[in-house]
Scaffold this motif. Structure first.
Motif, short mmCIF file in Angstrom:
data_model
loop_
_atom_site.label_atom_id
_atom_site.label_comp_id
_atom_site.label_asym_id
_atom_site.label_seq_id
_atom_site.Cartn_x
_atom_site.Cartn_y
_atom_site.Cartn_z
N PHE A 23 0.81 -0.92 -0.04
CA PHE A 23 -0.09 0.01 0.11
C PHE A 23 0.91 1.26 0.04
N ASN A 30 -2.84 5.00 3.80
CA ASN A 30 -3.00 3.90 2.66
C ASN A 30 -4.60 3.62 3.03
N GLY A 60 2.76 -2.52 3.74
CA GLY A 60 2.25 -0.79 3.70
C GLY A 60 3.47 -0.22 3.87
N CYS A 66 -2.81 -0.14 6.74
CA CYS A 66 -4.01 0.54 6.22
C CYS A 66 -5.13 0.81 6.74
#
Length: 273
Positions: A23, A30, A60, A66
């Motif tokens: 991400f 994110n 990420g 996220c």
């Protein structure tokens, strides 16, 4: 043959076959949008089919793994708004299907806080590592949503009913230690070592027989795949209806109102400096 490129993810493929899919919207933690879901789906389908990929690593960039779905004002009163939500739901359902059926080793490296779909989808990964500061939140009740990504089945199966219900029904945030204790996360890795250590472990796995990995994963997953697909169908059908209830619409609008108020307050504070 060139690799697919994505706007919202940073990717790489090592010579041995480790595909890192990260991400990469750190400025908004994110967060997930229709476009992000679509790229995630496309990458998962591609990686499942491309023989160059042996191990898929999901992670990420930035402070968050996220932050979950971008929350916007619901627009179900117009045909266009209703169709847009239906289209997004179909993409999300397709992503869950692809994760259920993914034939290769799927490792998640959770580099920070995770929310919503980013948490529920972890239960469809084969191995989950996380940093000591990672937290796990499913705020579905606060938004009058319902379970998604097969979490109504996978969470009780992995964590036990009461721990799963604390997350799904009470919106409790669990620490990484609690997630390790209940078997959801394999183990913690120091934040400055997570990427290096996860990639090292993934590289080691590429030395194994791809056929043996697939056969063993199928032995583990095949008995429950029909159940997971049915759960995915049921959850998405219920979620389609639930987000259109007056309670959910009011909760979403209240969330957006609060977010806009905080932004205005931050702007006002900066203007005084």
């Amino acid at each position: 043959m060139s690799l697919p490129t994505f706007k919202y993810f940073e990717t790489s493929l090592s010579p041995s076959g480790v595909y890192e899919f990260a991400f990469n919207r750190p400025h908004i933690y994110n967060a997930l949008s229709k476009e992000v879901y679509k790229e995630w789906l496309d990458a998962t389908v591609w990686a499942a089919q491309d023989d160059r990929v042996k191990v898929f690593v999901l992670t990420g960039r930035g402070k968050y793994y996220c932050s979950g779905q971008e929350i916007k004002r619901p627009d179900f009163a117009t045909e266009a708004g209703d169709q847009a939500d239906t289209a997004k739901r179909a993409i999300t359902k397709g992503l869950v299907t692809a994760l259920i059926d993914f034939p290769k080793l799927l490792i998640a490296a959770v580099n920070g806080p995770a929310y919503g779909f980013a948490v529920t989808s972890l239960a469809l990964c084969d191995v989950v590592y996380a940093t000591p500061d990672a937290t796990f939140t499913t705020p579905f009740m606060k938004l009058a949503f319902c379970a998604e990504a097969c979490s109504s089945y996978t969470f009780p199966k992995i964590m036990g009913n009461t721990r799963a219900n604390e997350m799904l029904l009470m919106g409790r945030t669990l620490s990484v230690d609690e997630m390790v204790e209940c078997g959801f996360v394999s183990r913690t890795i120091a934040k400055d070592r997570l990427r290096e250590e996860t990639m090292k472990l993934a590289e080691e796995a590429t030395n194994f027989s791809s056929a043996a990995l697939k056969v063993t994963k199928d032995l583990v997953r095949d008995p429950e795949r029909p159940i997971l697909h049915q759960v995915n169908n049921n959850e998405m059908a219920r979620l389609h209806l639930q987000v259109r209830t007056p309670e959910s619409i009011a909760s979403l609008n209240a969330f957006v109102d609060a977010s806009e108020k905080r932004r205005e307050e931050r702007k006002a504070a900066k203007s005084k400096l």
